[in-house]
Design a protein around this motif. Structure first.
Motif, short mmCIF file in Angstrom:
data_model
loop_
_atom_site.label_atom_id
_atom_site.label_comp_id
_atom_site.label_asym_id
_atom_site.label_seq_id
_atom_site.Cartn_x
_atom_site.Cartn_y
_atom_site.Cartn_z
N MET A 196 0.84 -1.19 0.00
CA MET A 196 0.00 0.00 0.00
C MET A 196 0.88 1.24 0.00
SD MET A 196 -2.99 0.87 2.73
CE MET A 196 -1.96 0.56 4.16
N PHE A 197 0.48 2.23 -0.79
CA PHE A 197 1.24 3.48 -0.90
C PHE A 197 0.58 4.59 -0.08
CE2 PHE A 197 1.75 1.36 -5.16
CZ PHE A 197 3.00 0.81 -4.86
N TRP A 209 -1.61 9.46 -10.78
CA TRP A 209 -0.29 9.27 -11.37
C TRP A 209 0.76 8.88 -10.33
CZ3 TRP A 209 4.06 11.78 -9.87
CH2 TRP A 209 3.93 13.01 -9.20
N GLU A 210 0.58 9.34 -9.08
CA GLU A 210 1.53 8.98 -8.02
C GLU A 210 1.44 7.48 -7.72
OE1 GLU A 210 1.81 13.02 -5.33
OE2 GLU A 210 0.00 11.79 -5.15
N PHE A 211 0.21 6.97 -7.64
CA PHE A 211 0.01 5.54 -7.45
C PHE A 211 0.64 4.75 -8.60
CE2 PHE A 211 -2.41 1.72 -8.44
CZ PHE A 211 -2.43 1.06 -7.22
N ASP A 212 0.39 5.21 -9.82
CA ASP A 212 0.92 4.52 -11.00
C ASP A 212 2.44 4.51 -11.00
OD1 ASP A 212 -1.66 4.07 -11.87
OD2 ASP A 212 -1.71 5.83 -13.19
N ALA A 213 3.05 5.64 -10.62
CA ALA A 213 4.51 5.73 -10.60
C ALA A 213 5.10 4.77 -9.56
CB ALA A 213 4.94 7.16 -10.31
N ARG A 259 3.65 2.06 -8.34
CA ARG A 259 3.37 0.69 -8.80
C ARG A 259 4.39 0.27 -9.86
NH1 ARG A 259 0.34 -2.07 -12.70
NH2 ARG A 259 -0.86 -3.86 -11.89
N GLU A 260 4.77 1.20 -10.73
CA GLU A 260 5.74 0.90 -11.78
C GLU A 260 7.10 0.54 -11.19
OE1 GLU A 260 7.54 2.84 -15.92
OE2 GLU A 260 6.27 4.04 -14.59
N VAL A 261 7.49 1.22 -10.09
CA VAL A 261 8.75 0.88 -9.43
C VAL A 261 8.73 -0.58 -8.99
CG1 VAL A 261 10.22 1.34 -7.41
CG2 VAL A 261 9.22 3.25 -8.69
N PHE A 262 7.63 -1.00 -8.38
CA PHE A 262 7.51 -2.39 -7.94
C PHE A 262 7.52 -3.36 -9.13
CE2 PHE A 262 6.69 -0.81 -3.80
CZ PHE A 262 6.78 -1.88 -2.92
N GLU A 263 6.77 -3.01 -10.18
CA GLU A 263 6.70 -3.91 -11.34
C GLU A 263 8.05 -4.04 -12.03
OE1 GLU A 263 4.16 -5.93 -12.48
OE2 GLU A 263 3.43 -5.43 -10.48
N ARG A 307 -0.86 -7.54 -4.77
CA ARG A 307 -2.06 -6.70 -4.71
C ARG A 307 -1.63 -5.29 -4.30
NH1 ARG A 307 -5.66 -7.69 -0.90
NH2 ARG A 307 -7.56 -7.42 -2.16
N TYR A 308 -2.04 -4.29 -5.08
CA TYR A 308 -1.65 -2.91 -4.82
C TYR A 308 -2.83 -2.11 -4.26
CZ TYR A 308 2.47 -3.96 -7.66
OH TYR A 308 3.62 -4.51 -8.16
#
Length: 758
Positions: free
Chosen positions: A571-572, A579-583, A585-589, A607-608
């Motif tokens: 969880m962020f 866009w902050e969530f997406d950014a 999530r992209e670090v994790f992916e 799960r995000y």
């Protein structure tokens, strides 16, 4: 009087005082000589000494005033100029004494012909035991160097007077109201009851020798202490493993500024030059700092003076060789710890079996030490003033953090009443513990998910003890907060793996590091280093992690490796826009792809989720919903943002009400906006752990709560008494047509159905 003259005069006075007090004359004869010595040394027409006897300030000796007034003129603490000095432990420097609002004329002294007045407190162990004052016929303010000479002499007098037994001892000086029971009000930081003896986190350093025998030796001692202190501060600054150029938090800059401040060190050296030991010189300058602190209204300047106070304490401990806290000495029995403030690492040093409660002179609801104490089940009372003047080491204390008060030196009847409450609370806790294996179904058969919050490896046994459904919020920043340097990836991985193994088949939601704001790290700070006026709304949480991507990358890899073969819930915090969530999530992916390429074992699923703390996110949940697995509502920050009310500010405490229709309407709208999406909505934070608030949350459709381990039992017991259709109908009606007090209306509704609100 020039600086050199003042220093020389002080040294001459101290030398002569030493001879006077070493003589075989009786105490009164010594004091009569002392005022003559001081008067001559400072070229003063009047010099008088008032001492605290039987709770009153009595004129003990004087040069210049009527001798008939000696042992006749007495005044209470707070009465007249002398009493004001003693009460406030402050210096007065008046060109015209009669113009001061606290001036009190005593005709028997014959002081009407004197206009100017200067007085300093004679301080012993942080309390005033007397007052030293001078007067002149001419109207003038005394020079700063003259005041400093008086303060230096007063410090030596404190030891000499105390050793001669001329003043009330500490027990007597407390007064009848402070040798018997004393009630200390404060701010509840962590609820609970506790009884134990008072132990100060930093034991008071008693300065045994005030007058120096070898000036050069004392200077050498203080020079070495300054070097060691500066090395410590520099080492703290250089320990950063992350950040641009070894950055460190702003308070460290302030510490360095004071540590290398020539003015501060010069004042200490001047005090040694006047004849004081290194310890006495530091304490002498520290007394001056404390007096200045009492006169500062600006909170930023006051904070800076507190920093200097902390640094003075550090220097004093170094030069005296007394570096340890009470934790290093060990607790001997049930203890209530007393401190100005505490860090989480300091709290964790104490024996949990014997530490029963904490009382802080400062402290706030948002401090991370409070979160740690809550997780440890230790009640905490904050913002309790004047502790040093009321509580002694070893005093018995009753801490009632439920009511927001503590009682010092209680009588037997108070102890019996407290014991009865304590037994009742234990019985209630036992009843809640009996629900450990009982699933929380409402009366109409709806299963409510009750999870717990955690942040330490030691929290995990509470999962089984409390009977929680899982960990709805694991605060990963605690590992960062209690570490002197950025935790290495291996350490992070080990912690997360241990937590998942301890949880077994129950879910754990890891919140990525939430630092900044009130959770400052000494090895990481903002690029520009500017002071943040509103840190809670500043550079913190996900904003830090996205700017310092390396920080998030390391944590992402650690979590992914730790969750190998399991489901990872991440969880962020403090997401403001999609866009902050997406950014994040992209670090994790990206780390996930890297580990896969390295043939590493990966989680079965990731799960995000996002924390809803910033109200702006609520307006774009429809955009974010397709990418969310879960949403956690952080009611602590969310509420203060909605109200624009700092919940750590006592003046705004009444406005920070979770049962405001505004809050409840907002939460209901969020819940309804996600209806139809396969998203778990959980309320995290203190709100869900309060029975009345939890009742309201159930009434607006919330079915998942994550709370402190201690709150799991009480909430499960509440859930089993609730009929959801009934409370839902009541909440709908109240939110459509808000009553004068939603809290009162809900409490009455609960009482009518025999549902306890507390």
């Amino acid at each position: 009087m020039p600086v050199t003259s003042a220093v020389s005069a002080a040294r001459t006075i101290l030398t002569r005082l030493h001879d006077v007090m070493a003589s075989r004359s009786h105490a009164q004869a010594k004091l009569n000589t002392v005022v003559e010595v001081i008067g001559e040394g400072l070229d003063s027409e009047v010099c008088s000494i008032y001492l605290l006897r039987e709770g009153m300030l009595e004129l003990f000796a004087t040069k210049g005033l009527a001798q008939e007034a000696v042992h006749v003129t007495r005044m209470g603490v707070g009465e007249g100029l002398v009493g004001t000095i003693a009460e406030n432990i402050e210096t007065l420097n008046l060109a015209e004494a009669t113009a001061h609002p606290d001036f009190s004329y005593r005709p028997e002294t014959g002081e009407e012909k004197y206009h100017s007045f200067a007085g300093v407190p004679i301080v012993r162990r942080e309390r005033a035991v007397g007052v030293l004052c001078v007067q002149h016929a001419e109207s003038r303010r005394y020079e700063e160097v003259e005041i400093e000479a008086l303060q230096t002499v007063a410090m030596v007098l404190s030891e000499l007077i105390s050793n001669a037994g001329l003043v009330d001892d500490e027990q007597t000086a407390l007064g009848p109201q402070q040798t018997g029971p004393v009630r200390l009000p404060g701010l509840t930081l962590v609820k609970g009851l506790a009884m134990g003896t008072a132990v100060y986190h930093q034991p008071r350093i008693t300065i045994e020798h005030v007058m120096a025998e070898d000036r050069d030796a004392e200077l050498q001692r203080v020079y070495l202490a300054f070097d060691k202190m500066r090395e410590q501060i520099d080492r703290m600054a250089s320990q950063a493993e992350f950040g641009v150029g070894g950055e460190h938090e702003e308070v460290l800059q302030t510490y360095k500024m004071f540590a290398y401040d020539e003015g501060w060190s010069r004042r200490i050296i001047e005090a040694i030059d006047s004849g004081l030991t290194a310890e006495a010189a530091i304490e002498r300058v520290q007394q001056r700092t404390r007096m200045r602190m009492r006169q500062i209204d600006d909170p930023l300047l006051a904070d800076r003076m507190h920093d200097l106070e902390d640094l003075s304490n550090r220097l004093l401990r170094i030069v005296s060789g007394q570096m340890g806290t009470a934790a290093s000495q060990g607790l001997r029995g049930d203890t209530i710890l007393i401190a100005r403030n505490l860090g989480p690492a300091e709290l964790l040093e104490y024996d949990k079996r014997r530490l029963k409660g904490v009382i802080l002179e400062e402290g706030s609801l948002t401090a991370h030490v409070v979160i740690v104490a809550r997780a440890m089940g230790i009640p905490v009372l904050g913002r309790v003033r004047s502790l040093r003047g009321v509580v002694r080491d070893g005093d018995l204390l009753l801490l009632d953090a439920d009511k927001g008060e503590a009682t010092v030196r209680p009588i037997d009847a108070m102890i019996e009443a407290f014991d009865a409450r304590f037994v009742k609370s234990k019985e209630r806790a036992a009843a809640y513990a009996a629900l450990r294996d009982v699933e929380p179904f409402t009366r109409d058969g709806t299963r409510i998910t009750v999870m717990m919050n955690a942040g330490l490896r030691d929290d995990m046994p509470n999962l089984a003890l409390a009977g929680a459904d899982g960990v709805g919020l694991f605060r990963t920043e605690f590992q960062f907060l209690v570490s002197a340097t950025l935790p290495a990836r291996e350490r992070q991985t080990r912690l997360y793996r241990d937590v998942l193994e301890a949880a077994g088949d129950k879910p754990v939601v890891f919140r990525t590091v939430d630092i900044g704001g009130d959770k400052v790290l000494p090895y990481l700070r903002h690029n520009d280093g500017e002071h943040e006026e509103n840190p809670a709304m500043g550079w913190r949480a996900l904003r830090v992690a996205l700017e310092r991507e390396g920080l998030l990358k390391v944590q992402a890899r650690s979590l992914l490796e730790a969750a190998a073969g399991r489901t990872l819930n991440v969880m962020f915090p403090m997401v403001s826009e999609p866009w902050e969530f997406d950014a994040a999530r992209e670090v994790f992916e990206n780390q996930r792809k890297y580990l896969k390429a390295q043939k590493k074992l990966l989680p079965e699923a990731v799960r995000y989720g996002a924390m809803l703390e910033v109200p702006a996110l609520a307006e774009q949940l429809d955009v974010l919903a397709p990418r969310l697995s879960f949403l956690s509502i952080g009611t602590n920050d969310l509420t203060q943002f909605l109200f624009a009310a700092d919940r750590a500010n006592p003046k705004l405490a009444e406005r920070y009400d979770w049962l405001s229709p505004s809050i409840m309407r907002f939460l209901k709208r969020v819940q309804l906006s996600l209806a139809g999406h396969p998203i778990d909505i959980t309320v995290c934070g203190e709100m869900g752990g309060r029975r009345l608030e939890a009742l309201a949350l159930l009434g607006i459709g919330i079915r998942r709560l994550s709370i402190t381990p201690a709150g799991v039992g009480p909430i499960k017991e509440l859930v089993r008494k609730v009929d959801l259709p009934e409370i839902t109908e009541a909440m709908n009606q109240w939110l459509s047509h808000p009553p004068a007090s939603l809290r009162d209306a809900l409490a009455q509704w609960a009482a009518e159905r025999e549902i306890e609100a507390d």
